[in-house]
Write a protein that holds these residues in place. Structure first.
Motif, mmCIF file in Angstrom:
data_model
loop_
_atom_site.group_PDB
_atom_site.id
_atom_site.type_symbol
_atom_site.label_atom_id
_atom_site.label_comp_id
_atom_site.label_asym_id
_atom_site.label_seq_id
_atom_site.Cartn_x
_atom_site.Cartn_y
_atom_site.Cartn_z
ATOM 1 N N THR A 91 5.633 38.814 44.090
ATOM 2 C CA THR A 91 4.846 38.482 45.112
ATOM 3 C C THR A 91 5.048 38.736 46.706
ATOM 4 O O THR A 91 4.235 39.555 47.123
ATOM 5 C CB THR A 91 4.551 36.841 45.127
ATOM 6 O OG1 THR A 91 4.672 36.410 43.884
ATOM 7 C CG2 THR A 91 3.626 36.478 45.903
ATOM 8 N N PHE A 93 -2.127 37.448 47.199
ATOM 9 C CA PHE A 93 -2.354 36.402 45.961
ATOM 10 C C PHE A 93 -1.809 36.771 44.753
ATOM 11 O O PHE A 93 -1.381 37.968 44.408
ATOM 12 C CB PHE A 93 -3.857 36.656 45.834
ATOM 13 C CG PHE A 93 -4.429 38.065 45.631
ATOM 14 C CD1 PHE A 93 -4.459 38.645 44.541
ATOM 15 C CD2 PHE A 93 -4.979 38.638 46.693
ATOM 16 C CE1 PHE A 93 -4.898 40.022 44.298
ATOM 17 C CE2 PHE A 93 -5.616 39.989 46.617
ATOM 18 C CZ PHE A 93 -5.411 40.657 45.253
ATOM 19 N N ASP A 94 -1.632 35.939 43.900
ATOM 20 C CA ASP A 94 -1.236 36.115 42.569
ATOM 21 C C ASP A 94 -2.233 37.080 41.702
ATOM 22 O O ASP A 94 -3.266 36.666 41.906
ATOM 23 C CB ASP A 94 -0.734 35.006 41.748
ATOM 24 C CG ASP A 94 0.317 33.986 42.338
ATOM 25 O OD1 ASP A 94 1.135 34.766 42.937
ATOM 26 O OD2 ASP A 94 0.289 32.811 42.178
ATOM 27 N N SER A 95 -1.793 38.033 40.692
ATOM 28 C CA SER A 95 -2.696 38.395 40.051
ATOM 29 C C SER A 95 -1.819 38.803 38.678
ATOM 30 O O SER A 95 -0.763 38.952 38.601
ATOM 31 C CB SER A 95 -3.182 39.794 40.542
ATOM 32 O OG SER A 95 -2.197 40.769 40.712
ATOM 33 N N ASP A 96 -2.515 39.162 37.744
ATOM 34 C CA ASP A 96 -2.102 39.172 36.234
ATOM 35 C C ASP A 96 -1.510 40.732 36.031
ATOM 36 O O ASP A 96 -0.951 41.199 35.124
ATOM 37 C CB ASP A 96 -3.305 39.237 35.480
ATOM 38 C CG ASP A 96 -3.670 37.715 35.129
ATOM 39 O OD1 ASP A 96 -2.946 36.766 35.642
ATOM 40 O OD2 ASP A 96 -4.808 37.375 34.553
ATOM 41 N N THR A 97 -1.567 41.349 37.352
ATOM 42 C CA THR A 97 -1.172 43.027 37.112
ATOM 43 C C THR A 97 0.321 43.091 36.914
ATOM 44 O O THR A 97 1.058 42.231 37.600
ATOM 45 C CB THR A 97 -1.659 43.642 38.143
ATOM 46 O OG1 THR A 97 -0.991 43.390 39.393
ATOM 47 C CG2 THR A 97 -3.132 43.506 38.360
ATOM 48 N N ASN A 98 0.796 44.198 36.428
ATOM 49 C CA ASN A 98 2.239 44.501 36.633
ATOM 50 C C ASN A 98 2.277 45.680 37.394
ATOM 51 O O ASN A 98 3.217 46.563 37.179
ATOM 52 C CB ASN A 98 2.666 44.748 34.988
ATOM 53 C CG ASN A 98 1.727 45.753 34.168
ATOM 54 O OD1 ASN A 98 0.927 46.083 34.640
ATOM 55 N ND2 ASN A 98 2.427 46.349 33.119
ATOM 56 N N ASP A 135 -3.135 28.664 40.063
ATOM 57 C CA ASP A 135 -4.511 29.401 39.554
ATOM 58 C C ASP A 135 -5.526 28.268 39.143
ATOM 59 O O ASP A 135 -6.659 28.048 39.671
ATOM 60 C CB ASP A 135 -4.672 30.397 38.498
ATOM 61 C CG ASP A 135 -4.009 31.656 38.796
ATOM 62 O OD1 ASP A 135 -3.844 31.836 40.004
ATOM 63 O OD2 ASP A 135 -3.707 32.524 37.993
ATOM 64 N N LEU A 174 -4.004 48.885 42.745
ATOM 65 C CA LEU A 174 -3.919 49.175 40.972
ATOM 66 C C LEU A 174 -3.786 50.433 40.874
ATOM 67 O O LEU A 174 -3.696 50.814 39.567
ATOM 68 C CB LEU A 174 -5.029 48.574 40.399
ATOM 69 C CG LEU A 174 -5.260 47.016 40.639
ATOM 70 C CD1 LEU A 174 -6.532 46.709 39.848
ATOM 71 C CD2 LEU A 174 -4.014 46.228 39.878
ATOM 72 N N ILE A 188 -1.217 51.501 37.985
ATOM 73 C CA ILE A 188 -1.886 50.913 36.794
ATOM 74 C C ILE A 188 -2.843 52.086 36.176
ATOM 75 O O ILE A 188 -2.735 52.266 34.939
ATOM 76 C CB ILE A 188 -2.503 49.622 36.720
ATOM 77 C CG1 ILE A 188 -1.590 48.767 37.323
ATOM 78 C CG2 ILE A 188 -3.100 49.072 35.428
ATOM 79 C CD1 ILE A 188 -0.590 47.911 36.511
ATOM 80 N N ARG A 232 -8.868 39.707 45.464
ATOM 81 C CA ARG A 232 -8.616 39.173 44.358
ATOM 82 C C ARG A 232 -9.266 39.319 43.086
ATOM 83 O O ARG A 232 -9.265 39.469 41.983
ATOM 84 C CB ARG A 232 -8.168 37.592 44.582
ATOM 85 C CG ARG A 232 -7.402 37.044 43.455
ATOM 86 C CD ARG A 232 -6.966 35.675 43.747
ATOM 87 N NE ARG A 232 -6.183 35.040 42.828
ATOM 88 C CZ ARG A 232 -5.541 33.911 42.819
ATOM 89 N NH1 ARG A 232 -5.778 33.095 43.624
ATOM 90 N NH2 ARG A 232 -5.055 33.515 41.686
ATOM 91 N N ASN A 257 -9.127 41.603 39.625
ATOM 92 C CA ASN A 257 -9.301 40.885 38.304
ATOM 93 C C ASN A 257 -10.022 41.628 37.538
ATOM 94 O O ASN A 257 -10.040 41.960 36.247
ATOM 95 C CB ASN A 257 -9.426 39.549 38.194
ATOM 96 C CG ASN A 257 -8.326 38.600 38.965
ATOM 97 O OD1 ASN A 257 -7.134 39.042 39.101
ATOM 98 N ND2 ASN A 257 -8.633 37.559 39.065
ATOM 99 N N GLN A 312 -8.496 45.092 36.697
ATOM 100 C CA GLN A 312 -7.634 44.923 35.945
ATOM 101 C C GLN A 312 -8.188 44.653 34.365
ATOM 102 O O GLN A 312 -7.722 45.231 33.401
ATOM 103 C CB GLN A 312 -6.695 43.596 35.997
ATOM 104 C CG GLN A 312 -5.675 43.243 35.088
ATOM 105 C CD GLN A 312 -4.641 44.056 35.311
ATOM 106 O OE1 GLN A 312 -4.260 44.781 36.302
ATOM 107 N NE2 GLN A 312 -3.630 43.867 34.258
ATOM 108 N N GLU A 366 1.295 38.921 30.525
ATOM 109 C CA GLU A 366 0.696 39.172 31.724
ATOM 110 C C GLU A 366 -0.701 38.451 31.998
ATOM 111 O O GLU A 366 -1.201 38.342 33.108
ATOM 112 C CB GLU A 366 0.210 40.880 31.847
ATOM 113 C CG GLU A 366 1.755 41.469 31.895
ATOM 114 C CD GLU A 366 2.433 41.434 32.971
ATOM 115 O OE1 GLU A 366 1.959 40.968 34.003
ATOM 116 O OE2 GLU A 366 3.847 41.291 32.793
ATOM 117 N N ASN A 367 -1.249 38.184 30.663
ATOM 118 C CA ASN A 367 -2.674 37.814 30.919
ATOM 119 C C ASN A 367 -2.572 36.170 30.623
ATOM 120 O O ASN A 367 -2.589 35.905 29.441
ATOM 121 C CB ASN A 367 -3.411 38.798 30.131
ATOM 122 C CG ASN A 367 -4.967 38.165 30.457
ATOM 123 O OD1 ASN A 367 -5.369 37.348 30.865
ATOM 124 N ND2 ASN A 367 -5.802 39.080 29.675
#
Lengths: 229, 453
Positions: free
Chosen positions: A171, A182-187, B291, B323, B326, B351, B355, B358, B416-417
């Motif tokens: 983070t 913000f937290d996110s699911d990404t790596n 969350d 991203l 990614i 955010r 998402n 992603q 991750e998800n």
């Protein structure tokens, strides 16, 4: 560096005290609002960690009393994820806030950011073992060899190098490198670290960029034996 | 003190009928009085016309005696009647002596009235001149009748009317109370039914088919509120179940792993390994809890507090930049089309877009292109992320934004998800006064949200 922790939850107060002590802080703990108010007003601290929900008198009134006399930096801890609490805390003079549950690393990072503000200019040249970084020219060398880094890779390296030996959470890294809070699911951070590693560590010895499982990443020279898996 | 509706209605009926009856009574009283007066006047004129020829026929002093006798007889026959003859000649007079005041009250022509001693009601009079003839000068003939019977009739009538008004009002109150009670019976039944509702029977509703139209509307609104409550209740229950389920796996791991580790002597490395593993699970728990708290904020109807006016395309490009690695790893390209200005909270917006991107990159095949469309619509700005790929079956589309909903259930174990990404997109949209949408057609999936302009 002297820290006052005002927290009534015994387990929380204990691990904060131990953790911060091990980080090199001198730590005082107040277990309720009245003690906290008294200590914050009577003694000199570099930073105060203040819980909102306290027996005796709540965090806001401690903050209020403190701000009438002192400008000691304050981080508020709030269990309620409520905008009013955060807005109110910041309006009444808190310097930062963390929402419970928070990670310890996050707290350390915020504490350092708060105390660093007053420390003034930092060096433009950094050196870790044979790694050399010029923050102004945005260039890095290892063993005298220029590293070919993209802008984000350099930003990541600089962030880790500025906090040499500190574990940075994902983070914190996302915030420092991408300005993402913000937290996110990404790596994303993992991928970025992997890329940086391929340029920074793969061709050279010793390994500088280490993964601390479950916590984050750290840039430091280590004995190869104590290396984490 | 609060009166019951029945009592209130009864009181209102009473007041209404009292007022109506009172007005009616006053009108009738007036009418009767006028009729009685007309009747009196007619009688007076008739009597005067009857007595006048007696005077006319007798025009000298000798015959005047005859007139007196005739008048005396007439009066003694009917003691309601009084007669006076006044003239300048003292030989031609009749009747009891009058005071000046009485004389004045009677007057010299037409109708008048006077109080006579020994009477409780005034004497009504009619006077007119009888022209001179022979020896007799012109004289003033006054006929008087006692108004006592008229006054008594009127009084009796008045008393009757007052009694009728009071009794009528009281009767209306009683009747009104009874009618109101009967009318309220469906309401009593309804309230009894409502009392029977309990959290255990969430799907029960009030019966509306037998109700009067006025009440069925109320019952319908009440049923509507019940439906909304039921939905909210069910959402809450599902939410609790989801949370419990999602937290159970990492908690189970934590407990089991810790117990195994502590069950015998371990080396420092082993202990460290266990703690690191625990930490990973704990971090996952923390992320889920944070969350969930965020979603709860949106559920409570909280609006994005720190909005600034920005270029949407620029905010999207920030998320794309984040991203970037990614996308490179996945071998996909991203393009942004269109732009608009809107007032948004940038971190929430980024955010949501992160998402969405992603999500898109997880479903896009290598070499595909993801397109982010920013479209200015009336009243809203539409941000959609389109990717080519296998597409999403129709039955999943509407549930995509539900918490913990996963199209591919085998993915549920993924680290991750944790299945909240699109729920967060919806929360962000809600906090900006917008909505979410998802379409999937011929291999292209478009998922996005709107924010109020």
């Amino acid at each position: 560096m002297k820290v006052l922790i005002v927290e009534d939850e015994p387990k929380t107060a204990d691990y904060l005290e131990r953790g911060l002590r091990e980080q090199g802080y001198v730590v005082d703990v107040a277990r309720d609002g009245l003690d906290g108010k008294h200590m914050a007003l009577e003694y000199e601290y570099d930073v105060i960690v203040l819980d909102v929900m306290l027996p005796g008198t709540d965090g806001f009134s401690v903050l209020h009393a403190l701000r009438e006399r002192r400008q000691t930096p304050v981080i508020m801890l709030t269990a309620r994820d409520r905008v009013d609490d955060r807005v109110r805390g910041l309006r009444e003079g808190a310097d930062d806030y963390l929402v419970k549950p928070f990670s310890f690393l996050e707290l350390v990072a915020r504490l350092q950011a708060l105390t660093r503000r007053s420390r003034g200019q930092e060096a433009m040249q950094l050196r870790i073992a044979d790694l050399q970084i010029d923050l102004l020219a945005r260039k890095a060398w290892r063993n005298g060899q220029r590293l070919d880094l993209t802008a984000k890779e350099f930003a990541l390296l600089a962030a880790l190098a500025r906090r040499k030996g500190e574990i940075l959470s994902k983070t914190t890294i996302a915030e420092l490198v991408w300005d993402v809070n913000f937290d996110s699911d990404t790596n994303v951070v993992e991928v970025a670290v992997k890329r940086l590693r391929s340029k920074l560590d793969d061709p050279f010895k010793p390994t500088l960029l280490h993964t601390v499982r479950g916590m984050g990443y750290v840039l430091e020279v280590r004995d190869e034996q104590s290396e984490d898996a | 003190m609060k009166l019951s509706i029945s009592k209130r209605l009864a009181a209102m009926f009473a007041v209404a009928s009292f007022v109506m009856l009172a007005v009616l009574s006053v009108a009738m009283h007036g009418l009767l009085k006028r009729e009685l007066e007309r009747h009196q006047s007619n009688e007076l004129q008739a009597r005067w016309t009857m007595y006048k020829p007696i005077i006319m026929r007798n025009d000298d002093v000798e015959h005047w005696e005859y007139v007196r006798t005739k008048f005396d007889n007439s009066i003694s026959e009917n003691n309601r009647v009084s007669l006076w003859v006044q003239s300048n000649d003292s030989r031609f007079l009749y009747g009891s002596s009058l005071t000046d005041e009485q004389r004045h009250m009677i007057g010299t022509r037409g109708f008048g009235q006077a109080m006579l001693p020994g009477h409780d009601a005034p004497l009504k009079t009619y006077s007119a001149e009888v022209e001179a003839r022979g020896e007799r000068p012109a004289v003033l003939l006054t006929v008087g009748i006692d108004s006592k019977p008229f006054v008594e009739t009127l009084r009796a009538f008045t008393v009757g009317l007052i009694a009728l008004t009071v009794v009528g009002a009281l009767g209306a109150a009683g009747l009104g109370y009874y009618i109101a009670r009967v009318g309220m019976r469906p309401l009593d039944r309804l309230s009894g039914e409502a009392r029977g509702l309990s959290p255990g029977h969430l799907s029960r509703r009030l019966q509306t088919d037998t109700l009067a139209p006025e009440l069925s509307e109320l019952a319908d609104s009440f049923n509507g509120a019940l439906s909304r409550l039921e939905t909210a209740y069910q959402q809450l229950e599902a939410f609790n179940a989801d949370v419990a389920h999602e937290l159970r796996t990492p908690l189970g791991n934590l407990i089991g792993q810790t117990q195994v580790t502590l069950s015998r002597e371990r080396s420092v490395t082993e202990l460290k390994e266990a703690l690191h593993s625990n930490l990973e699970d704990l971090e996952r728990l923390r992320a889920i809890v944070n969350d969930m708290l965020f979603l709860a904020r949106a559920d409570r109807g909280e609006r994005a507090p720190n909005r600034v006016e920005v270029s949407i395309a620029q905010e999207v490009s920030h998320a794309v930049e984040y991203l970037e690695f990614i996308f490179e790893e996945a071998g996909v390209k991203v393009r942004i089309e269109g732009d608009a200005q809107a007032s948004i909270e940038t971190s929430l917006f980024r955010r949501a877009v992160t998402n969405l991107l992603q999500n898109a990159v997880q479903h896009a095949p290598r070499g595909a292109e993801i397109v982010v469309f920013v479209l200015q619509q009336p009243g809203a700005i539409r941000v959609s992320v389109q990717n080519t790929g296998s597409g999403i079956a129709r039955e999943h589309l509407s549930r995509l934004f539900d918490r913990f909903y996963r199209v591919d259930s085998s993915r549920s174990g993924s680290r991750e998800n944790h299945g909240l990404g699109l729920a967060i997109v919806r929360a962000v949209a809600t906090m900006h006064g917008g909505t979410v949408f998802a379409e999937s057609e011929s291999g292209a999936t478009t998922i996005g949200f709107t924010v109020a302009a």
